[in-house]
Design a protein around this motif. Structure first.
Motif, PDB file in Angstrom:
ATOM      1  N   LYS A 121     -78.381  -6.330 -20.469  1.00 13.34           N
ATOM      2  CA  LYS A 121     -77.964  -5.203 -21.296  1.00 13.34           C
ATOM      3  C   LYS A 121     -78.663  -3.941 -20.814  1.00 13.34           C
ATOM      4  O   LYS A 121     -79.849  -3.972 -20.464  1.00 13.34           O
ATOM      5  CB  LYS A 121     -78.318  -5.463 -22.759  1.00 13.34           C
ATOM      6  CG  LYS A 121     -77.666  -4.527 -23.772  1.00 13.34           C
ATOM      7  CD  LYS A 121     -78.074  -4.989 -25.174  1.00 13.34           C
ATOM      8  CE  LYS A 121     -77.181  -4.439 -26.252  1.00 13.34           C
ATOM      9  NZ  LYS A 121     -77.559  -4.945 -27.595  1.00 13.34           N
ATOM     10  N   CYS A 162     -70.043   4.172 -17.657  1.00  6.88           N
ATOM     11  CA  CYS A 162     -70.511   3.036 -18.457  1.00  6.88           C
ATOM     12  C   CYS A 162     -69.321   2.221 -18.970  1.00  6.88           C
ATOM     13  O   CYS A 162     -69.327   0.982 -18.933  1.00  6.88           O
ATOM     14  CB  CYS A 162     -71.341   3.534 -19.639  1.00  6.88           C
ATOM     15  SG  CYS A 162     -72.986   4.156 -19.201  1.00  6.88           S
ATOM     16  N   THR A 163     -68.297   2.928 -19.434  1.00  7.63           N
ATOM     17  CA  THR A 163     -67.087   2.254 -19.915  1.00  7.63           C
ATOM     18  C   THR A 163     -66.421   1.471 -18.800  1.00  7.63           C
ATOM     19  O   THR A 163     -65.998   0.315 -18.994  1.00  7.63           O
ATOM     20  CB  THR A 163     -66.102   3.288 -20.489  1.00  7.63           C
ATOM     21  OG1 THR A 163     -66.725   3.994 -21.564  1.00  7.63           O
ATOM     22  CG2 THR A 163     -64.832   2.617 -20.993  1.00  7.63           C
ATOM     23  N   ASN A 166     -68.441  -1.637 -17.898  1.00  2.00           N
ATOM     24  CA  ASN A 166     -68.279  -2.647 -18.940  1.00  2.00           C
ATOM     25  C   ASN A 166     -66.945  -3.350 -18.807  1.00  2.00           C
ATOM     26  O   ASN A 166     -66.861  -4.588 -18.903  1.00  2.00           O
ATOM     27  CB  ASN A 166     -68.402  -1.995 -20.317  1.00  2.00           C
ATOM     28  CG  ASN A 166     -68.060  -2.945 -21.453  1.00  2.00           C
ATOM     29  OD1 ASN A 166     -66.951  -2.926 -21.990  1.00  2.00           O
ATOM     30  ND2 ASN A 166     -69.004  -3.794 -21.817  1.00  2.00           N
ATOM     31  N   GLU A 172     -73.008  -5.175 -20.402  1.00  2.00           N
ATOM     32  CA  GLU A 172     -73.255  -4.693 -21.756  1.00  2.00           C
ATOM     33  C   GLU A 172     -74.015  -3.371 -21.682  1.00  2.00           C
ATOM     34  O   GLU A 172     -75.081  -3.293 -21.067  1.00  2.00           O
ATOM     35  CB  GLU A 172     -74.049  -5.728 -22.566  1.00  2.00           C
ATOM     36  CG  GLU A 172     -73.281  -7.021 -22.789  1.00  2.00           C
ATOM     37  CD  GLU A 172     -73.990  -7.986 -23.727  1.00  2.00           C
ATOM     38  OE1 GLU A 172     -74.953  -7.552 -24.408  1.00  2.00           O
ATOM     39  OE2 GLU A 172     -73.587  -9.168 -23.774  1.00  2.00           O
ATOM     40  N   VAL A 173     -73.464  -2.338 -22.309  1.00  2.00           N
ATOM     41  CA  VAL A 173     -74.065  -1.008 -22.264  1.00  2.00           C
ATOM     42  C   VAL A 173     -73.967  -0.368 -23.642  1.00  2.00           C
ATOM     43  O   VAL A 173     -72.898  -0.361 -24.263  1.00  2.00           O
ATOM     44  CB  VAL A 173     -73.363  -0.074 -21.255  1.00  2.00           C
ATOM     45  CG1 VAL A 173     -74.130   1.247 -21.159  1.00  2.00           C
ATOM     46  CG2 VAL A 173     -73.221  -0.718 -19.895  1.00  2.00           C
ATOM     47  N   LYS A 240     -72.533  -5.193 -28.025  1.00  2.00           N
ATOM     48  CA  LYS A 240     -72.434  -5.357 -26.575  1.00  2.00           C
ATOM     49  C   LYS A 240     -72.009  -4.076 -25.856  1.00  2.00           C
ATOM     50  O   LYS A 240     -72.285  -3.903 -24.669  1.00  2.00           O
ATOM     51  CB  LYS A 240     -71.446  -6.481 -26.241  1.00  2.00           C
ATOM     52  CG  LYS A 240     -71.855  -7.840 -26.789  1.00  2.00           C
ATOM     53  CD  LYS A 240     -70.868  -8.914 -26.389  1.00  2.00           C
ATOM     54  CE  LYS A 240     -71.211 -10.255 -27.036  1.00  2.00           C
ATOM     55  NZ  LYS A 240     -72.562 -10.721 -26.672  1.00  2.00           N
ATOM     56  N   PHE A 241     -71.339  -3.185 -26.569  1.00  2.00           N
ATOM     57  CA  PHE A 241     -70.912  -1.937 -25.936  1.00  2.00           C
ATOM     58  C   PHE A 241     -70.618  -0.895 -27.013  1.00  2.00           C
ATOM     59  O   PHE A 241     -70.101  -1.207 -28.080  1.00  2.00           O
ATOM     60  CB  PHE A 241     -69.646  -2.142 -25.087  1.00  2.00           C
ATOM     61  CG  PHE A 241     -69.200  -0.863 -24.420  1.00  2.00           C
ATOM     62  CD1 PHE A 241     -69.787  -0.451 -23.239  1.00  2.00           C
ATOM     63  CD2 PHE A 241     -68.217  -0.071 -24.999  1.00  2.00           C
ATOM     64  CE1 PHE A 241     -69.405   0.747 -22.642  1.00  2.00           C
ATOM     65  CE2 PHE A 241     -67.826   1.121 -24.406  1.00  2.00           C
ATOM     66  CZ  PHE A 241     -68.430   1.530 -23.219  1.00  2.00           C
TER      67      PHE A 241
END
Length: 327
Positions: A121, A162-163, A166, A172-173, A240-241
């Motif tokens: 993460k 980040c998206t 993921n 996981e961000v 997780k996101f």
């Protein structure tokens, strides 16, 4: 999420917020906290207490997020990463190309290294600057991106990456959109310092504080220890996101901020008001107050320090460390 026995890399861990994040992590039953920092803005002295703990150390060969091979070496064998490394808003304004390499390319490097090293993460520092000026208050995480400056643009790009990471790799961000953070370890005298240190410096030099405009512009001020606690909450959460505001949802005008500081300092100085420069007026954010609902519900985070209490702690720190005498 259980952190017991885990190894955590804190990128930018010697900086303003990062040093408090390291201190907060050491309250947990973890195995190791490794600080990765190039010391462009951070200071080893901010980690003096933390380094007394055998679980805490500084990566010995440098810590720039633009150095991919070194970043990967530091990240190898870690379970989690918290990243706070970035060029600050006004620095980005003056040096936009460097801001691109640090804030955008550097974020890509971190995400790529997380995937390569099987990081469980990543907690990544975004900013309320992505919102620009408020369309509605308080701003929820669905507020449109109205940013107009280089810093906010770099954070929007970072969130988008980040998206993508993921979605593509399942990384996981959690991204944290900080409101106006203040407290010890913030640059107190540098050219790119924030509004709170600037006011304190003026008052402690027995000079009238200066407010641009009429002082009605309002923001959401949050104490640095609360921000650090939110980072750890986000890491420990089952989320997780997602992107989350980190603030108080309390609206404070610049005039109210200045009046509070003057009162705490027992100062009789009078405020000087001056018009905005044309450059500042063009990009001015008049109001930015973030909703705290999502962070409370999904990360279990709520701020602890009211503004007056946080400012008192900051003033005490400046006295204890002799910042007042360094100006």
């Amino acid at each position: 999420m259980e952190l017991k026995g885990s190894k955590i890399l804190v990128i930018g861990g010697a900086g303003f917020i990062g040093s408090f994040v390291v201190a907060e992590l050491l309250k947990e039953d973890i195995a190791e906290v490794l600080v990765y920092d190039n010391f462009a803005r951070g200071q080893r002295s901010y980690l003096d207490e933390q380094l007394k703990d055998s679980r805490c150390s500084i990566f010995p060969i440098g810590g720039d997020i633009r150095e991919v091979d070194i970043l990967n070496e530091a990240m190898a064998g870690k379970d989690y990463v918290i990243s706070l490394a970035a060029m600050w808003l006004l620095h980005c304004k003056d040096f936009p190309r460097t801001a691109f390499h640090v804030n955008i390319e550097g974020t890509f490097n971190i995400l790529e290294a997380c995937v390569k090293n099987n990081i469980k993460k990543l907690i990544w520092s975004s900013s309320a600057s992505v919102y620009g000026d408020a369309v509605e208050l308080p701003m929820t995480e669905d507020h449109p991106f109205n940013n107009k400056n280089f810093y906010g643009a770099s954070k929007i790009a970072g969130e988008a990456m980040c998206t993508a990471f993921n979605d593509r790799y399942g990384l996981e961000v959690i991204g944290l959109r900080y409101m106006n953070v203040y407290g010890p370890h913030q640059d107190q005298t540098a050219a790119y310092t924030g509004v709170v240190p600037i006011m304190l410096n003026k008052i402690e030099a027995n000079e009238s504080p200066v407010i641009n405009g009429d002082g009605s512009q309002a923001y959401d001020f949050i104490y640095v220890e609360d921000v650090a606690r939110c980072n750890v909450n986000a890491l420990k959460s089952d989320t997780k996101f997602g992107m989350y505001n980190v603030g108080t949802e309390v609206q404070t005008s610049i005039k109210e901020l200045c009046d509070t500081i003057l009162d705490l300092k027992k100062s009789e100085l009078k405020v000087i008001y001056k018009p905005y420069s044309a450059d500042d007026a063009r990009s001015l954010v008049q109001n930015r107050i973030g909703s705290r609902v999502k962070a409370e519900e999904e990360l279990g985070f709520r701020y602890k320090y009211e503004l007056r209490d946080g400012l008192k702690k900051l003033i005490d720190w400046r006295i204890d460390t002799g910042v007042d005498q360094k100006k």
